[in-house]
Design an enzyme around this catalytic site. Structure first.
Site, PDB file in Angstrom:
ATOM      1  N   ASP A 132      -2.479   1.866   6.943  1.00 48.04           N
ATOM      2  CA  ASP A 132      -1.792   1.411   5.740  1.00 48.04           C
ATOM      3  C   ASP A 132      -1.454  -0.075   5.810  1.00 48.04           C
ATOM      4  O   ASP A 132      -1.513  -0.778   4.796  1.00 48.04           O
ATOM      5  CB  ASP A 132      -0.522   2.238   5.531  1.00 48.04           C
ATOM      6  CG  ASP A 132      -0.825   3.707   5.310  1.00 48.04           C
ATOM      7  OD1 ASP A 132      -1.919   4.010   4.803  1.00 48.04           O
ATOM      8  OD2 ASP A 132       0.033   4.548   5.637  1.00 48.04           O
ATOM      9  N   CYS A 149     -14.072  -6.803  15.858  1.00 47.11           N
ATOM     10  CA  CYS A 149     -13.169  -7.856  16.335  1.00 47.11           C
ATOM     11  C   CYS A 149     -12.062  -7.329  17.238  1.00 47.11           C
ATOM     12  O   CYS A 149     -11.281  -8.123  17.786  1.00 47.11           O
ATOM     13  CB  CYS A 149     -12.555  -8.612  15.157  1.00 47.11           C
ATOM     14  SG  CYS A 149     -11.449  -7.598  14.125  1.00 47.11           S
ATOM     15  N   ASP A 163       0.862  -1.186   0.000  1.00 48.38           N
ATOM     16  CA  ASP A 163       0.000   0.000   0.000  1.00 48.38           C
ATOM     17  C   ASP A 163       0.893   1.230   0.000  1.00 48.38           C
ATOM     18  O   ASP A 163       1.707   1.419   0.915  1.00 48.38           O
ATOM     19  CB  ASP A 163      -0.904   0.010   1.228  1.00 48.38           C
ATOM     20  CG  ASP A 163      -1.760   1.267   1.294  1.00 48.38           C
ATOM     21  OD1 ASP A 163      -2.699   1.386   0.487  1.00 48.38           O
ATOM     22  OD2 ASP A 163      -1.472   2.136   2.149  1.00 48.38           O
ATOM     23  N   CYS A 165     -10.922  -1.705  14.716  1.00 50.53           N
ATOM     24  CA  CYS A 165     -12.160  -2.390  14.363  1.00 50.53           C
ATOM     25  C   CYS A 165     -13.028  -2.578  15.601  1.00 50.53           C
ATOM     26  O   CYS A 165     -12.600  -3.229  16.573  1.00 50.53           O
ATOM     27  CB  CYS A 165     -11.842  -3.741  13.727  1.00 50.53           C
ATOM     28  SG  CYS A 165     -13.329  -4.666  13.247  1.00 50.53           S
ATOM     29  N   CYS A 203     -11.921  -4.355   7.404  1.00 55.21           N
ATOM     30  CA  CYS A 203     -11.038  -4.925   8.412  1.00 55.21           C
ATOM     31  C   CYS A 203     -10.373  -6.167   7.835  1.00 55.21           C
ATOM     32  O   CYS A 203     -11.043  -7.059   7.304  1.00 55.21           O
ATOM     33  CB  CYS A 203     -11.821  -5.283   9.671  1.00 55.21           C
ATOM     34  SG  CYS A 203     -10.808  -6.052  10.961  1.00 55.21           S
ATOM     35  N   CYS A 239     -11.655  -9.460  10.230  1.00 57.64           N
ATOM     36  CA  CYS A 239     -13.033  -9.966  10.231  1.00 57.64           C
ATOM     37  C   CYS A 239     -13.795  -9.633   8.958  1.00 57.64           C
ATOM     38  O   CYS A 239     -14.876 -10.193   8.721  1.00 57.64           O
ATOM     39  CB  CYS A 239     -13.794  -9.433  11.444  1.00 57.64           C
ATOM     40  SG  CYS A 239     -14.050  -7.631  11.430  1.00 57.64           S
ATOM     41  N   GLU A 296      -1.720  -1.630  -5.822  1.00 60.10           N
ATOM     42  CA  GLU A 296      -3.006  -1.021  -6.169  1.00 60.10           C
ATOM     43  C   GLU A 296      -3.005  -0.503  -7.607  1.00 60.10           C
ATOM     44  O   GLU A 296      -2.007   0.035  -8.085  1.00 60.10           O
ATOM     45  CB  GLU A 296      -3.293   0.154  -5.230  1.00 60.10           C
ATOM     46  CG  GLU A 296      -3.344  -0.216  -3.768  1.00 60.10           C
ATOM     47  CD  GLU A 296      -3.276   1.013  -2.894  1.00 60.10           C
ATOM     48  OE1 GLU A 296      -4.334   1.412  -2.360  1.00 60.10           O
ATOM     49  OE2 GLU A 296      -2.183   1.571  -2.740  1.00 60.10           O
TER      50      GLU A 296
END
Length: 374
Positions: free
Chosen positions: A349, A342, A185, A339, A321, A324, A269
Site C-alpha cells: 500500500d 532494484c 491509497d 522489487c 515499483c 525504478c 484513486e
C-alpha cells in the site's frame, strides 16, 4: 459558500405530535401530486409543471382544511421535492449510467422531513419556535454562521429529531498554509496508507457491531407485524445502525480534517466503487470502509480551505515499483512489494501511495502545457 449545520433537538410530546401530523400531511400531498402527474401523462401524454401544482395548493386547502395547519412554504417544498425526483429520474435515463428508478409513492413512516424557508420560524438563542408546531431545544455544538436560507426538521429512523440550517455566505475556514503534497491509497486491512508511510487502521465499525445487530434483527423478525413490540424492536435495530453510522462519520471527518490541515494537494484513486462492491467476497468490507464518503468529505473540506483533491487513474499503481518504475506483478493477497530489479522492499500500500502521488504530479504538470500556457 453554502454549508449545512446540523443540531440535535429535544421537543415535548405536543410538539412531536404536531411534527408527526405535518409529516403525514406532507406525505399525503407528495403521493397526491405524484398520482396527478402520472394520471395526466397517461390521459394527455403531457406533464403538469411544478408551478401549476403549486398554484393548486389553495384549492387543496379549501377542499381539505387540515392542510391549512401546515405552512405554505412547507407544502410548496413538497411539490419541489417531487419535481427534483423527476428531474433526477430523467437525468439518469439520459446518462444510462445507472438504473433510472421512477419516483415512488411514500408509504407510512417513509417521509421523514419538511423544510421551511424565510418565514414561519424564529431562532432565539438555543431555542427555535415554529408557527403551528411549538418549541425546539437545540444542542448548539457549534455556532451557526452565514445567512440562514432554509430550516429543515427531520426525524431519524430511531425516533430522534434534528434541525438543519442551510446557510449562504459562510466564511471560509482559515487554516495554516501548507505546500506539501501527499498520495493516498485506501484499502481494507488498513483504511489508508499515504506516500509518507503513515497508515490509518480500518476501524471496521459494522464488523464489530454485527453480533448485536444480528440478535436485534432476529428479535424483530419474530415480532408480529403492526404490534407495539415490533415497533420497539424496530427502534432497537435502527439505533444499532445509527450508532455505526455516527461512529463511521466521526472517524472519516477526523481523518479528512487531518489531511486537509496538513497538505495543500491530496492525490487519491479514482475508484469504481460501485463495480467493486459487486465482488461478493469483499462487498461488505468495502461498504464498511466507506471510501466514497471519505473522498466526498475530502473534496468538500478542500473547497472550503483552498486545498486541492485530485483523483488519478489507479491502474497499475500497486504493480509498478515506485523506485525504478519496473512492473512487479503480484496477487491481491501479497501485501509486501519486493522489487527484484532494484531491491526495494516496502508495504504494497505504501508503494501504491507513492505511485499515486507521482502520477498525480505528472498529470498536474501536463495540464498547463496542454492548455497552451507553457
Amino acid at each position: 459558500m453554502r454549508r449545512t449545520f446540523q443540531y440535535r433537538a429535544i421537543i415535548n410530546k405536543e410538539t412531536e405530535s404536531n411534527c408527526l401530523h405535518w409529516l403525514t400531511l406532507c406525505r399525503i400531498l407528495y403521493n397526491l401530486a405524484l398520482e396527478q402527474k402520472i394520471s395526466i401523462y397517461r390521459q394527455y401524454e403531457k406533464s403538469i409543471s411544478c408551478i401549476d401544482q403549486k398554484n393548486q395548493l389553495p384549492e387543496l386547502k379549501a377542499g381539505f382544511p387540515e392542510f391549512k395547519t401546515v405552512g405554505s412554504q412547507v407544502l410548496q417544498d413538497v411539490i419541489e421535492r417531487l419535481q427534483k425526483a423527476f428531474d433526477a429520474f430523467f437525468r439518469r435515463i439520459k446518462s444510462k449510467a445507472e438504473k433510472a428508478g421512477f419516483p415512488r409513492f411514500k408509504g407510512k413512516d417513509r417521509y421523514d422531513s419538511f423544510t421551511l424557508k424565510q418565514a414561519g420560524w424564529k431562532l432565539e438563542g438555543r431555542y427555535m419556535y415554529i408557527t403551528g408546531l411549538g418549541r425546539f431545544k437545540l444542542f448548539l455544538s457549534r455556532p451557526i454562521e452565514g445567512d440562514i436560507k432554509t430550516v429543515t426538521v427531520r426525524r431519524s429512523s430511531s425516533g430522534k429529531w434534528f434541525v438543519y440550517f442551510s446557510c449562504d455566505n459562510v466564511p471560509v475556514k482559515e487554516i495554516p498554509e501548507a505546500i506539501a503534497e501527499v498520495g493516498i491509497d485506501v484499502g481494507i486491512k488498513e483504511f489508508l496508507v499515504d506516500s509518507t508511510g503513515r497508515s490509518v487502521p480500518n476501524p471496521k465499525f459494522f464488523r464489530h457491531s454485527e453480533k448485536i445487530l444480528r440478535r436485534r434483527q432476529r428479535a424483530l423478525a419474530r415480532k408480529v407485524r403492526g404490534s407495539q413490540r415490533r415497533g420497539k424492536a424496530r427502534i432497537l435495530v435502527a439505533k444499532a445502525h445509527e450508532k455505526i453510522s455516527n461512529q463511521r462519520k466521526d472517524f472519516l471527518h477526523k481523518v479528512a480534517n487531518f489531511y486537509i490541515g496538513a497538505y495543500q494537494t491530496i492525490y487519491v484513486e479514482a475508484l469504481n466503487i460501485k463495480g467493486m462492491v459487486k465482488n461478493r467476497h469483499l462487498s461488505k468490507s468495502i461498504a464498511d470502509a466507506s471510501w466514497g464518503i471519505f473522498f466526498r468529505l475530502l473534496t468538500e473540506k478542500a473547497e472550503g480551505a483552498a486545498r486541492q483533491v485530485i483523483k488519478v487513474n489507479p491502474r497499475n499503481t500497486s504493480q509498478l515499483c515506485s523506485q525504478c518504475g519496473e512492473k512487479v506483478p503480484k496477487k491481491l493477497s501479497v501485501r509486501v512489494h519486493a522489487c527484484p530489479f532494484c531491491g526495494l522492499v516496502l508495504s504494497r500500500d505504501h508503494n501504491a501511495a507513492i505511485n499515486i502521488k507521482a502520477v498525480g504530479q505528472t498529470v498536474q504538470a501536463l495540464i498547463p502545457a496542454m492548455a497552451g500556457i507553457v
